[in-house]
Motif scaffolding. Structure first.
Motif, PDB file in Angstrom:
ATOM      1  N   LEU A 109       0.826  -1.211   0.000  1.00 36.85           N
ATOM      2  CA  LEU A 109       0.000   0.000   0.000  1.00 36.85           C
ATOM      3  C   LEU A 109       0.862   1.263   0.000  1.00 36.85           C
ATOM      4  N   GLN A 110       2.029   1.181   0.587  1.00 37.69           N
ATOM      5  CA  GLN A 110       2.912   2.347   0.686  1.00 37.69           C
ATOM      6  C   GLN A 110       3.799   2.528  -0.540  1.00 37.69           C
ATOM      7  N   GLN A 111       3.841   1.542  -1.431  1.00 34.20           N
ATOM      8  CA  GLN A 111       4.709   1.611  -2.599  1.00 34.20           C
ATOM      9  C   GLN A 111       3.986   2.186  -3.797  1.00 34.20           C
ATOM     10  N   GLU A 112       4.748   2.822  -4.677  1.00 32.00           N
ATOM     11  CA  GLU A 112       4.228   3.343  -5.941  1.00 32.00           C
ATOM     12  C   GLU A 112       4.822   2.516  -7.073  1.00 32.00           C
ATOM     13  N   HIS A 113       3.991   2.074  -7.980  1.00 35.26           N
ATOM     14  CA  HIS A 113       4.454   1.338  -9.154  1.00 35.26           C
ATOM     15  C   HIS A 113       4.069   2.138 -10.385  1.00 35.26           C
ATOM     16  N   ALA A 114       5.026   2.274 -11.285  1.00 29.76           N
ATOM     17  CA  ALA A 114       4.760   2.987 -12.531  1.00 29.76           C
ATOM     18  C   ALA A 114       4.237   2.006 -13.568  1.00 29.76           C
ATOM     19  N   CYS A 115       3.375   2.497 -14.414  1.00 34.65           N
ATOM     20  CA  CYS A 115       2.822   1.681 -15.490  1.00 34.65           C
ATOM     21  C   CYS A 115       3.869   1.587 -16.603  1.00 34.65           C
ATOM     22  N   LYS A 116       4.217   0.375 -16.973  1.00 36.17           N
ATOM     23  CA  LYS A 116       5.251   0.179 -17.991  1.00 36.17           C
ATOM     24  C   LYS A 116       4.673   0.128 -19.399  1.00 36.17           C
ATOM     25  N   THR A 117       3.394  -0.160 -19.509  1.00 35.36           N
ATOM     26  CA  THR A 117       2.792  -0.299 -20.839  1.00 35.36           C
ATOM     27  C   THR A 117       1.898   0.886 -21.210  1.00 35.36           C
ATOM     28  N   CYS A 118       1.744   1.837 -20.304  1.00 35.62           N
ATOM     29  CA  CYS A 118       0.843   2.962 -20.562  1.00 35.62           C
ATOM     30  C   CYS A 118       1.523   3.942 -21.524  1.00 35.62           C
ATOM     31  N   THR A 119       0.766   4.415 -22.517  1.00 38.69           N
ATOM     32  CA  THR A 119       1.322   5.376 -23.494  1.00 38.69           C
ATOM     33  C   THR A 119       0.652   6.746 -23.401  1.00 38.69           C
ATOM     34  N   TYR A 120      -0.568   6.782 -22.949  1.00 37.81           N
ATOM     35  CA  TYR A 120      -1.304   8.033 -22.862  1.00 37.81           C
ATOM     36  C   TYR A 120      -1.451   8.456 -21.409  1.00 37.81           C
ATOM     37  N   PRO A 121      -1.551   9.761 -21.166  1.00 43.58           N
ATOM     38  CA  PRO A 121      -1.707  10.232 -19.778  1.00 43.58           C
ATOM     39  C   PRO A 121      -2.979   9.712 -19.106  1.00 43.58           C
ATOM     40  N   GLU A 122      -4.052   9.551 -19.888  1.00 51.94           N
ATOM     41  CA  GLU A 122      -5.293   9.027 -19.315  1.00 51.94           C
ATOM     42  C   GLU A 122      -5.102   7.595 -18.804  1.00 51.94           C
ATOM     43  N   GLU A 123      -4.334   6.823 -19.554  1.00 51.93           N
ATOM     44  CA  GLU A 123      -4.060   5.450 -19.124  1.00 51.93           C
ATOM     45  C   GLU A 123      -3.307   5.435 -17.792  1.00 51.93           C
ATOM     46  N   ILE A 124      -2.354   6.354 -17.641  1.00 46.87           N
ATOM     47  CA  ILE A 124      -1.574   6.420 -16.407  1.00 46.87           C
ATOM     48  C   ILE A 124      -2.481   6.774 -15.239  1.00 46.87           C
ATOM     49  N   THR A 125      -3.387   7.721 -15.445  1.00 46.94           N
ATOM     50  CA  THR A 125      -4.320   8.129 -14.392  1.00 46.94           C
ATOM     51  C   THR A 125      -5.203   6.957 -13.975  1.00 46.94           C
ATOM     52  N   TRP A 126      -5.789   6.268 -14.946  1.00 48.94           N
ATOM     53  CA  TRP A 126      -6.653   5.135 -14.638  1.00 48.94           C
ATOM     54  C   TRP A 126      -5.868   3.978 -14.014  1.00 48.94           C
ATOM     55  N   TYR A 127      -4.648   3.800 -14.475  1.00 44.52           N
ATOM     56  CA  TYR A 127      -3.808   2.751 -13.908  1.00 44.52           C
ATOM     57  C   TYR A 127      -3.526   3.043 -12.435  1.00 44.52           C
ATOM     58  N   LYS A 128      -3.186   4.279 -12.130  1.00 44.03           N
ATOM     59  CA  LYS A 128      -2.898   4.651 -10.732  1.00 44.03           C
ATOM     60  C   LYS A 128      -4.135   4.471  -9.863  1.00 44.03           C
ATOM     61  N   ARG A 129      -5.294   4.879 -10.380  1.00 42.72           N
ATOM     62  CA  ARG A 129      -6.536   4.704  -9.619  1.00 42.72           C
ATOM     63  C   ARG A 129      -6.849   3.223  -9.389  1.00 42.72           C
ATOM     64  N   ALA A 130      -6.692   2.430 -10.448  1.00 40.59           N
ATOM     65  CA  ALA A 130      -6.967   0.999 -10.330  1.00 40.59           C
ATOM     66  C   ALA A 130      -6.003   0.334  -9.339  1.00 40.59           C
ATOM     67  N   MET A 131      -4.734   0.700  -9.390  1.00 40.88           N
ATOM     68  CA  MET A 131      -3.751   0.124  -8.463  1.00 40.88           C
ATOM     69  C   MET A 131      -4.031   0.557  -7.026  1.00 40.88           C
ATOM     70  N   LYS A 132      -4.433   1.819  -6.864  1.00 47.11           N
ATOM     71  CA  LYS A 132      -4.763   2.306  -5.525  1.00 47.11           C
ATOM     72  C   LYS A 132      -5.966   1.526  -4.975  1.00 47.11           C
ATOM     73  N   PHE A 133      -6.995   1.360  -5.811  1.00 47.32           N
ATOM     74  CA  PHE A 133      -8.176   0.606  -5.386  1.00 47.32           C
ATOM     75  C   PHE A 133      -7.803  -0.837  -5.043  1.00 47.32           C
ATOM     76  N   ARG A 134      -6.988  -1.456  -5.887  1.00 46.75           N
ATOM     77  CA  ARG A 134      -6.580  -2.847  -5.666  1.00 46.75           C
ATOM     78  C   ARG A 134      -5.780  -2.981  -4.371  1.00 46.75           C
ATOM     79  N   LYS A 135      -4.875  -2.077  -4.121  1.00 45.23           N
ATOM     80  CA  LYS A 135      -4.065  -2.120  -2.896  1.00 45.23           C
ATOM     81  C   LYS A 135      -4.947  -1.942  -1.659  1.00 45.23           C
ATOM     82  N   GLU A 136      -5.883  -1.000  -1.732  1.00 51.06           N
ATOM     83  CA  GLU A 136      -6.778  -0.776  -0.592  1.00 51.06           C
ATOM     84  C   GLU A 136      -7.701  -1.975  -0.368  1.00 51.06           C
ATOM     85  N   ARG A 137      -8.193  -2.545  -1.461  1.00 48.80           N
ATOM     86  CA  ARG A 137      -9.031  -3.742  -1.349  1.00 48.80           C
ATOM     87  C   ARG A 137      -8.262  -4.875  -0.676  1.00 48.80           C
ATOM     88  N   ASN A 138      -7.042  -5.094  -1.125  1.00 48.20           N
ATOM     89  CA  ASN A 138      -6.218  -6.151  -0.544  1.00 48.20           C
ATOM     90  C   ASN A 138      -5.899  -5.865   0.923  1.00 48.20           C
TER      91      ASN A 138
END
Length: 189
Positions: free
Chosen positions: A79-108
């Motif tokens: 939960l305390q770590q940040e992971h960068a998206c390696k396959t994201c090409t557009y800024p919108e993808e990065i935003t959604w990826y960060k939100r999805a990862m945050k949700f997944r980490k909190e869920r876990n």
């Protein structure tokens, strides 16, 4: 690596959740007294059996609890770590990826915390159930002792009644004998 992590979360969901929930059901549902004991005995046999993990000998309940605590500590760490998206090409993808990862980490995090709480709850409810069953046994013993004391008191009361009746009979016969002796002595005079 992500497949291994998903396997771990799948194990958490399909193994670590149903077992304590079933145990809590066995411990908390009011049955007839014989089935209550049976449920507590089943939980005792499952969770308080000792297993060997190398040189370590531990009860199964504590194995599950410690494993859940390790999973929880891992979830806190992730939960305390940040992971960068390696396959994201557009800024919108990065935003959604960060939100999805945050949700997944909190869920876990919440799933693992709930799992630790479930195992602790099994331990607490089992100990309370054990106390309840012990107190119910003591109540049964007290009721049996109380009824035997009541029977003794009743039989002692019956014996006293008989004793007083015998004394009354004796007193009456003595009185009638005295009255007859007085009559005879009056006749003699």
């Amino acid at each position: 690596m992500s497949k291994n992590i998903m396997g771990l979360w799948g194990q958490l969901i399909w193994v670590f959740f149903p077992i304590p929930i079933l145990s809590l059901f066995l411990l908390s549902v009011p049955y007839p007294p014989a089935l209550e004991k049976l449920g507590a005995n089943i939980v005792h046999r499952i969770f308080f059996t000792r297993i060997n993990i190398g040189p370590l000998r531990i009860q199964l309940l504590w194995f599950f609890f410690l494993t859940s605590a390790i999973i929880f500590a891992n979830a806190v760490n992730v939960l305390q770590q940040e992971h960068a998206c390696k396959t994201c090409t557009y800024p919108e993808e990065i935003t959604w990826y960060k939100r999805a990862m945050k949700f997944r980490k909190e869920r876990n995090f919440w799933l693992s915390l709930f799992n630790v709480a479930l195992w602790y709850l099994v331990f607490v409810v089992y100990n309370l159930k054990k106390k309840i069953l012990k107190l119910q046994e003591q109540i049964k013993e007290i009721k049996v002792m109380h009824s035997s004391v009541l029977e003794q008191v009743a039989s002692a009361g019956d014996a006293k009644k008989e004793e007083t009746e015998v004394k009354k009979d004796f007193a009456e016969t003595e009185t009638t004998e005295n009255v007859e002796e007085e009559k005879e002595s009056k006749k003699d005079k």
